[in-house]
Design an enzyme around this catalytic site. Sequence first.
Site, PDB file in Angstrom:
ATOM      1  CG  MET A  32      57.453  61.669  77.523  1.00  0.00           C
ATOM      2  SD  MET A  32      58.253  62.297  76.362  1.00  0.00           S
ATOM      3  CE  MET A  32      58.096  61.207  75.246  1.00  0.00           C
ATOM      4  CG  HIS A  39      51.919  54.426  79.938  1.00  0.00           C
ATOM      5  ND1 HIS A  39      51.429  54.540  78.420  1.00  0.00           N
ATOM      6  CD2 HIS A  39      53.199  55.009  79.612  1.00  0.00           C
ATOM      7  CE1 HIS A  39      52.277  55.207  77.696  1.00  0.00           C
ATOM      8  NE2 HIS A  39      53.357  55.559  78.322  1.00  0.00           N
ATOM      9  CD  GLN A  63      62.179  61.909  76.159  1.00  0.00           C
ATOM     10  OE1 GLN A  63      62.174  62.021  77.725  1.00  0.00           O
ATOM     11  NE2 GLN A  63      61.673  60.649  76.045  1.00  0.00           N
ATOM     12  CD  GLU A 150      61.981  43.755  81.534  1.00  0.00           C
ATOM     13  OE1 GLU A 150      61.756  42.941  80.585  1.00  0.00           O
ATOM     14  OE2 GLU A 150      62.848  43.496  82.355  1.00  0.00           O
ATOM     15  CD  GLN A 155      63.197  55.855  78.538  1.00  0.00           C
ATOM     16  OE1 GLN A 155      62.961  56.562  77.747  1.00  0.00           O
ATOM     17  NE2 GLN A 155      62.111  55.232  79.405  1.00  0.00           N
TER      18      GLN A 155
END
Length: 287
Positions: A32, A39, A63, A150, A155
């Site tokens: 996102m 990331h 979400q 993780e 998710q």
Amino acid sequence: MGLPIVRSVAELRAQVRLWRGAGDRIGLVPTMGALHEGHLSLVRAARGRADRVIVTLFVNPRQFNSAEDLRLYPRSEAEDAARLETEGVDLLFAPGVEAMYPEGFSTTVSVKGVSEGLCGAHRPGHFDGVATVVAKLFLQSQADIAVFGEKDYQQLAVIRRMAQDLDIPIEIIGASTVRAADGLALSSRNARLSPEGRSRAVALITALTAAADQLTGGAEAEPILAAARRSILEGGFGEVEYLELRDAADLAPVQRVDRSAARLLVAAWIDGVRLIDNVPVWPGPEA
């Protein structure tokens, strides 16, 4: 030339067809945006397993449970693209809401079981939004692999279950949580912490690590978790939303870790910011 950025599914699929024709293996990293080192570690993991890497950047409104949280979510596409170019990413897919949810869109992907409890209990509909958008990204990109962190452990479990149940031919890879020098898990939300809140936030991983050490080998969970909750609150957090011990594979609640690996998961509030984290707990030699 810069990193190629496409915003439509048609453009994305056209490029994927060319790569497929060349026999390339394709990796996907959904994000996102507001990218940080965590990331980028996912991008590197994908790069090590694929010939081409696609990163997606889409702040998914479905979400978010709060319009205010959606409004405050950091957005920095230009900076993100520059970082991704440095990492050798091949394509950035950055669609608008209208491309992902066109007029008349009426389908929701819902995953039972692993989505229940933990964040699922405190963020109603959140994982429906996650599963729906990720299913779309998998089908749009037709990637061979997808990498997720993780840190968002529930998710990750939801996405694995969804891909397996829907027979989506993609390998899901979980990458280890990247942490700051003091142990705090890297998160886009950390930028919203005050300097004092940031310094106090380390109480989260400190309590988690101590509790995980005590739980290894089969100790009864509840007294240890109660002490960890107190430690988090005494460390400066205003609320512990949950702190639970779950089976690492199916996220079923467990009372002790004496047979298979478990995960200790937490969500807590500090400075008006909700932070999540988790650590593994392993059966000890005496188990």
